[in-house]
Design an enzyme around this catalytic site. Sequence first.
Site, mmCIF file in Angstrom:
data_model
loop_
_atom_site.group_PDB
_atom_site.id
_atom_site.type_symbol
_atom_site.label_atom_id
_atom_site.label_comp_id
_atom_site.label_asym_id
_atom_site.label_seq_id
_atom_site.Cartn_x
_atom_site.Cartn_y
_atom_site.Cartn_z
ATOM 1 N N HIS A 89 5.034 5.462 -2.094
ATOM 2 C CA HIS A 89 5.186 6.717 -1.361
ATOM 3 C C HIS A 89 6.658 6.754 -0.649
ATOM 4 C CE1 HIS A 89 0.987 7.160 -1.854
ATOM 5 N NE2 HIS A 89 0.682 6.922 -0.879
ATOM 6 N N ASP A 134 0.783 -1.125 0.218
ATOM 7 C CA ASP A 134 0.040 -0.014 0.079
ATOM 8 C C ASP A 134 0.843 1.475 -0.163
ATOM 9 O OD1 ASP A 134 -2.454 1.601 -0.023
ATOM 10 O OD2 ASP A 134 -2.272 1.742 2.133
#
Length: 515
Positions: free
Chosen positions: A270, A265
């Site tokens: 990120h 995720d």
Amino acid sequence: MGPGLSNEGDTVNPLRDPQDRRLPRIPEPCAMVIFGVTGDLAQKKLIPAVYDLANRGLLPPGFVVLGFARRDWGDGDFESLAYQAARKGARTPWRDEVWSRLAGNIKFVGGSFDDDEAFDSLAETLDELRSTHGIAGNAAFYFSIPPAAFPVVLKQLARTGMADNAKSGGWRRVVVEKPFGSDLPSAKSLNDLVDDVFTREDVFRIDHYLGKETVQNIMALRFANNLFEPLWNSKYVDSVQITMAEDVGIGSRAGFYDAAGAARDVLQNHLLQLLALVAMEEPTSFDAAEIRAEKLKVLRAITVPKDVSTGTVRGQYLPGWVAGQRAVGYLEEKDIPPDSTTESYVAVRLGIQNRRWAEVPFYIRAGKRLPRRVTEVAIIFKRAPHLPFNATDMEMLGNNQLVVRVQPDEGVVLKFGAKVPGTTMEVRDIAMDFQYGEAFTESSPEAYERLVLDVLIGDRTLFPDAAEVEQSWQVIDPLEAAWRGTRPEPYRAGEWGPRAADEMLEREGRAWRRA
């Protein structure tokens, strides 16, 4: 020419130097087609971003928002929905006159993704906008939809010729949201699928973290100053810590999250992107291709722990208390299987195999139901090689630190030692704290506002390319394979993760920074 969106007097200067980044960047007249326009992303982020851009005078005359969804709506119905979304989510002050101009440029086409007639109607609408709004064939297609729907939508865009720059007479771009696959094979398949319909230069993969001002400031901090870059290497840096802590649980994302977990995720995208920006070499210019090339070198140099059992930690939250509120455990969340082994926390020790970062560990952690929400990058410097003070005077002195706070309270903290007032030479850590909200009068754009503008302009600097995405999966896939069949370590909601995460650093004589 259709209704204008800029404030009175806001026009594109034909003498404007396009390389002068001090001047507002105004896109050409164009349309943004949003697939899945009734979903959360479009309502909470994209439509408010469009309003804020219009409010700042950064959209051209003739800009059109064209929504596509399975609804029996007319333009007025969609306009009403868009108004509510913009009014609720706008970050700039609300001005009715701005919305009035924008509302005249909001269109809607209803239909399902496998409906040929609906896509034929969408193509006809785009053609009509050439004369009614002067968009000159320019359009960006925003995929605010699940990846499973990509193939059919791409097929429709290819069938109707809407993805064809030559046929449109302008530019056609596609915007793809994460997740970019679930492993390396699926990422390659997705990239091939998109590249079959659009040229690579017209594909924009959004990682919204790269649109945050503080993330971009990492490059400014390093390359605009001579103060830090000489120290930005293994001679002076002891370690780097990257933390992404969330105090919330999984909310309504159970279906996606339980299939993905924390590593897929946020670590794959990120956090590895943050690592790449911190560790990259200076590019020859602030150009998309140059920056991407330097980030890719870092991603290719990443090494994973030889012993995954000691160099990584997976965790799953138990019931507990967060900010004074009772929180259920991960297995008690709605729609989570009672025997789920999905991690809600991950900590990893990575290395970078190059001269600059040899032997410097990069500790990365991310988790849900932690004590508070914070994302930060901490550069931990080595202790001075010689301290000519009494040991008792140094008891309160730690390592110098440079900390970039990505969110919230965006800013930079420099932590160093200073003498405590008094008759003894006691040295203690103090912090110099720079906060964006106090240092600048300019308002900071929301990440999606910046990224939507970049798509419309065609600036790919803040968008990972296919090679970066695939290389990131080559970091994550071996970890996922090693974790298969294991259960995550438990930690109580409101704690900073499993005890094993602290032990991972303690074995090397270090500790997690108090974020």
